[in-house]
Structures are given as structure tokens and as C-alpha cells.
Design a protein around this motif. Structure first.
Motif, PDB file in Angstrom:
ATOM      1  N   THR A 119       7.770   2.323   9.119  1.00  0.00           N
ATOM      2  CA  THR A 119       7.990   1.412   8.856  1.00  0.00           C
ATOM      3  C   THR A 119       8.638   1.174   8.223  1.00  0.00           C
ATOM      4  O   THR A 119       9.752   1.893   8.234  1.00  0.00           O
TER       5      THR A 119
ATOM      6  N   SER B 165       6.536  -5.700   3.433  1.00  0.00           N
ATOM      7  CA  SER B 165       6.030  -4.590   4.244  1.00  0.00           C
ATOM      8  C   SER B 165       6.224  -4.685   5.813  1.00  0.00           C
ATOM      9  O   SER B 165       5.140  -5.924   6.019  1.00  0.00           O
TER      10      SER B 165
ATOM     11  N   ASN C  34       0.114   1.626   2.467  1.00  0.00           N
ATOM     12  CA  ASN C  34       0.927   1.513   1.526  1.00  0.00           C
ATOM     13  C   ASN C  34       1.094   0.985  -0.547  1.00  0.00           C
ATOM     14  O   ASN C  34       1.667   1.489  -0.540  1.00  0.00           O
TER      15      ASN C  34
END
Length: 281
Positions: A161, A181, A215
Motif C-alpha cells: 500500500t 491511497s 486505511n
């Protein structure tokens, strides 16, 4: 520099200078007396330079790598606190275990503060529901005190990530935080290439929403801390807190002389505190 996502209304001229929005350029036959501010577009965001003495930019933002080719997912919040707290949070190694639930964390490579940037590598462990624990490798980078790049890798599962966080002060004790992201799943090496690509893409489609929500939940655990944090100089540190002192020394360069992180009255902080307002796409 302060960050804006693309499409926030800033109009950029051919020479790179910010111009007045359409419809606000003329008053009768006379141009409005507007100050043109230098802008830079980096990593999908537009940054505006505004110096307290009116000086031109004397350093440039560092582009970071882009993970994969898929479009990123975006989120934004407004909350009480200060822009520097978000960036300082990345070198506060000691909070990852008690607040975010990671395993024991350690510095894999010491923090390097160089010019307007810093970088630190952290090694930890993360438990994945139904799958168990995996070593976690984390690269944390900062560029100025309003921009952070966080990349993680779970080698056991082939998952990576990357997230970019940008902050903009919107009041003496409040700021806006934006998150961009991405995540990628490695193609299984044991499979033929076409099948490996199909497996990777299918897992990505299945988990994209889950990873993004996770996230957002991860970073939101810091919000109550930032909203009620009291800036103490020198900081009172405990064992394992990370290189907070070197970070504070490095951060001084981004403030006017004799105005390093002015103390905000507690009454102002209480007025700005409250639940973070969010926008997630």
C-alpha cells in the motif's frame, strides 16, 4: 507549501502562475489587484507557495513513486490540531503498537533528515483477520511539514500500500487532511503469467474497498490525539518514542524566526475540537 487536490478551483496560467478564477478577473475595465502565488503540481495535487516575507520559492517538492496504475482512492477530513502533528506522527514510532495495534515496532533504518525531506524505515508485524500475522515493512517519508508518504508491505501476502497525506491549516487550531491511497497485490509467481494477472486483479477488485476503509479507519485513530494534543517544547519523551527531537530541530526551518509553533490558547483549541468532518470517495 500548502496542498490542494486537483479541481479545488485554483486556475493555473501557461507560465505556471496562479490566476484569478473566471468571472473574477475584471471589475469594469480594470483588472482586480490580485496577488499571484506560485503553484506546483506534484503527485496529482496542486500546491500553493505563500511566504511570510513574500519571497519566491527557494525549494521544490519531491515527487514520490506511484504504486501501480490504478486510480487512487481519496478521502478528506477537517479537524482540530496542527499540520505539523500529522508529519511528526510518522516518526513517533512508540505509538504504533498501543494505538494502531501493530506488533512490536523497531527502526529498521535510522531516520535521515536532509534538506527539506526526511525518511525512516520501520519493521513491525500486523495481524490479518483469518490469515494470521505477517511481517510488516513500513517506509515513511516527509517533505516539508504538510506532506507525508507512507508505504507498507506485507511480504507474506504480497500486498503493498502507498498513501500520500497532505495538510492545510484552515484556522489557528484546525487543519484539513487529505489522503490519496493505492494498494497492489503481487501476481503469484508459481502461476502462468495470464492466470497470475487474473488472480492478482480479482483479489484487488475483491479487497479494494476493504483495504481503503481499513486505511481510513487506521488514520482516524489518530484524530482524537491530534485534536487534544498540547505542544510541549522540549518534548517529554519515553523510551521507544522515536526521533522526535531531531524531527523538531529539522521542522524549525519551515517557520519564521522567533515564531516556532506559536502556542494556541486552550480556549481556541476547545472551540475547534469536535468530531472530524469527512469526505470519502
Amino acid at each position: 507549501m500548502q496542498g490542494l487536490e486537483e479541481g479545488d478551483g485554483e486556475v493555473v496560467g501557461d507560465d505556471g502562475a496562479a490566476e484569478a478564477p473566471c468571472g473574477a478577473q475584471r471589475a469594469g475595465e480594470h483588472l482586480l489587484d490580485l496577488t499571484l502565488l506560485p503553484v506546483r503540481e506534484v503527485d496529482g495535487a496542486v500546491f500553493v507557495w505563500r511566504h511570510h516575507d513574500g519571497r519566491a520559492p527557494d525549494w521544490e517538492l519531491t515527487p514520490w513513486h506511484t504504486l501501480g496504475t490504478r486510480a487512487p482512492r481519496l478521502a478528506a477530513w477537517e479537524m482540530a490540531g496542527h499540520s505539523q502533528d500529522v508529519v511528526e506522527n510518522t516518526v513517533d514510532i512508540g505509538h504504533f503498537t498501543p494505538l494502531h495495534g501493530w506488533g512490536a515496532s523497531e527502526v529498521a533504518e535510522p531516520a535521515v533528515f536532509e534538506g527539506r525531506s526526511f525518511r525512516i524505515l520501520v519493521r513491525s508485524e500486523e495481524r490479518v483477520p483469518l490469515l494470521g500475522a505477517s511481517p510488516l515493512e513500513v517506509t515513511l517519508e516527509g517533505n516539508g511539514i504538510s506532506r507525508v508518504h507512507v508505504c507498507t508491505a506485507l511480504p507474506r501476502f504480497g500486498v503493498r500500500t502507498c498513501a500520500v497525506y497532505t495538510t492545510t491549516m484552515i484556522a489557528p487550531a484546525a487543519f484539513q487532511l487529505r489522503q490519496t491511497s493505492r494498494f497492489e497485490v503481487a501476481e503469484p509467481a508459481a502461476l502462468p503469467a495470464p492466470l497470475a494477472r487474473w488472480v492478482s486483479g480479482s483479489v484487488h477488485r475483491l479487497l479494494a474497498g476493504v483495504m481503503f476503509r481499513g486505511n481510513c479507519a487506521f488514520v482516524s485513530q489518530d484524530f482524537p490525539v491530534w485534536a487534544t494534543k498540547r505542544y510541549v517544547s522540549p518534548p517529554r519523551l519515553a523510551r521507544g518514542d522515536g526521533p522526535i527531537g531531531p524531527f523538531r530541530h529539522w521542522a524549525r526551518q519551515f517557520y519564521p524566526p522567533n515564531r516556532l509553533r506559536a502556542r494556541v490558547p486552550s480556549s481556541v483549541m476547545r472551540g475547534a475540537a469536535g468530531d472530524a468532518e469527512s469526505s470519502v470517495t
